[in-house]
Design an enzyme around this catalytic site. Structure first.
Site, mmCIF file in Angstrom:
data_model
loop_
_atom_site.group_PDB
_atom_site.id
_atom_site.type_symbol
_atom_site.label_atom_id
_atom_site.label_comp_id
_atom_site.label_asym_id
_atom_site.label_seq_id
_atom_site.Cartn_x
_atom_site.Cartn_y
_atom_site.Cartn_z
ATOM 1 N N LYS A 35 46.712 37.860 44.195
ATOM 2 C CA LYS A 35 47.139 36.720 43.384
ATOM 3 C C LYS A 35 46.040 36.260 42.434
ATOM 4 C CE LYS A 35 50.434 35.181 46.855
ATOM 5 N NZ LYS A 35 51.517 35.903 46.264
ATOM 6 N N CYS A 36 45.412 37.214 41.775
ATOM 7 C CA CYS A 36 44.279 36.962 40.887
ATOM 8 C C CYS A 36 44.659 37.385 39.471
ATOM 9 C CB CYS A 36 43.079 37.784 41.396
ATOM 10 S SG CYS A 36 41.604 37.756 40.360
ATOM 11 N N GLY A 37 44.035 36.785 38.494
ATOM 12 C CA GLY A 37 44.264 37.205 37.121
ATOM 13 C C GLY A 37 43.860 38.649 36.879
ATOM 14 N N LEU A 38 42.997 39.188 37.728
ATOM 15 C CA LEU A 38 42.550 40.578 37.596
ATOM 16 C C LEU A 38 43.393 41.546 38.428
ATOM 17 C CD1 LEU A 38 38.678 40.012 37.731
ATOM 18 C CD2 LEU A 38 40.126 40.309 35.718
ATOM 19 N N THR A 39 44.388 41.038 39.154
ATOM 20 C CA THR A 39 45.216 41.886 40.012
ATOM 21 C C THR A 39 45.821 43.080 39.272
ATOM 22 O OG1 THR A 39 45.651 40.059 41.525
ATOM 23 C CG2 THR A 39 47.210 41.884 41.590
#
Length: 163
Positions: A35-39
């Site tokens: 659930k990360c912007g980098l996922t």
């Protein structure tokens, strides 16, 4: 003792050493989160894994929930998300901590390696990448924002495969 001898469970909970998880191959170790912007980097990591697996290379995902709770899921939820959303086939470990008092022993030595900017120390965010050789030497470290297809990262992977 090599980093490869350190115990770390697979995502399904079965016991292993890091060397068993990597299959004795050079590997890119990445602390991952769902659930990360980098996922979306999962897609590039899977491409990197698929591209070089035939030459004896693997990516290893090490789920971590230390950065703003961005990996809250259970092992089953993580496995389902990675498979269904990104088609991940590379090995994943149990959820671990990469910083602080609970830092997993695998990361104790990794964080001493400087990244592409010359900075060592604690992992700064999700998707920090550590390239290790087949014998467990840390070859390179890449900041979270460095994409899996970045030319410097790809060159480092090719370099460790040419050893």
């Amino acid at each position: 003792m090599s980093i490869l001898d350190l115990p770390i469970a697979r995502l399904d909970g079965s016991p292993a050493t890091l060397g068993e998880v990597t299959g004795g191959a050079p590997a890119l170790l990445v602390n991952v989160a769902s659930k990360c912007g980098l996922t979306p980097q999962y897609a590039g990591l899977e491409r990197l894994h698929e591209t070089y697996a035939g030459r004896g290379f693997t990516v290893v995902g090490l789920p971590c929930n230390q950065f703003m709770g961005q990996e809250p899921g259970s092992a089953d939820e993580i496995a389902e998300f990675c498979s269904a959303t990104y088609g991940v086939t590379f090995p994943m470990t149990e959820k671990i901590e990469v910083n602080g008092d609970g830092r997993h022993p695998v990361y104790a030595g990794l964080v001493e390696t400087p990244n592409e900017k010359g900075e060592a120390g604690d992992v700064t965010w999700n998707f920090e990448k550590f390239l290790i050789s087949a014998d467990g030497d840390v070859v390179a470290r890449f900041s979270p924002g460095v994409e899996p297809g970045d030319p410097a990262l790809v060159s480092a992977v090719e370099g460790v495969l040419d050893r």
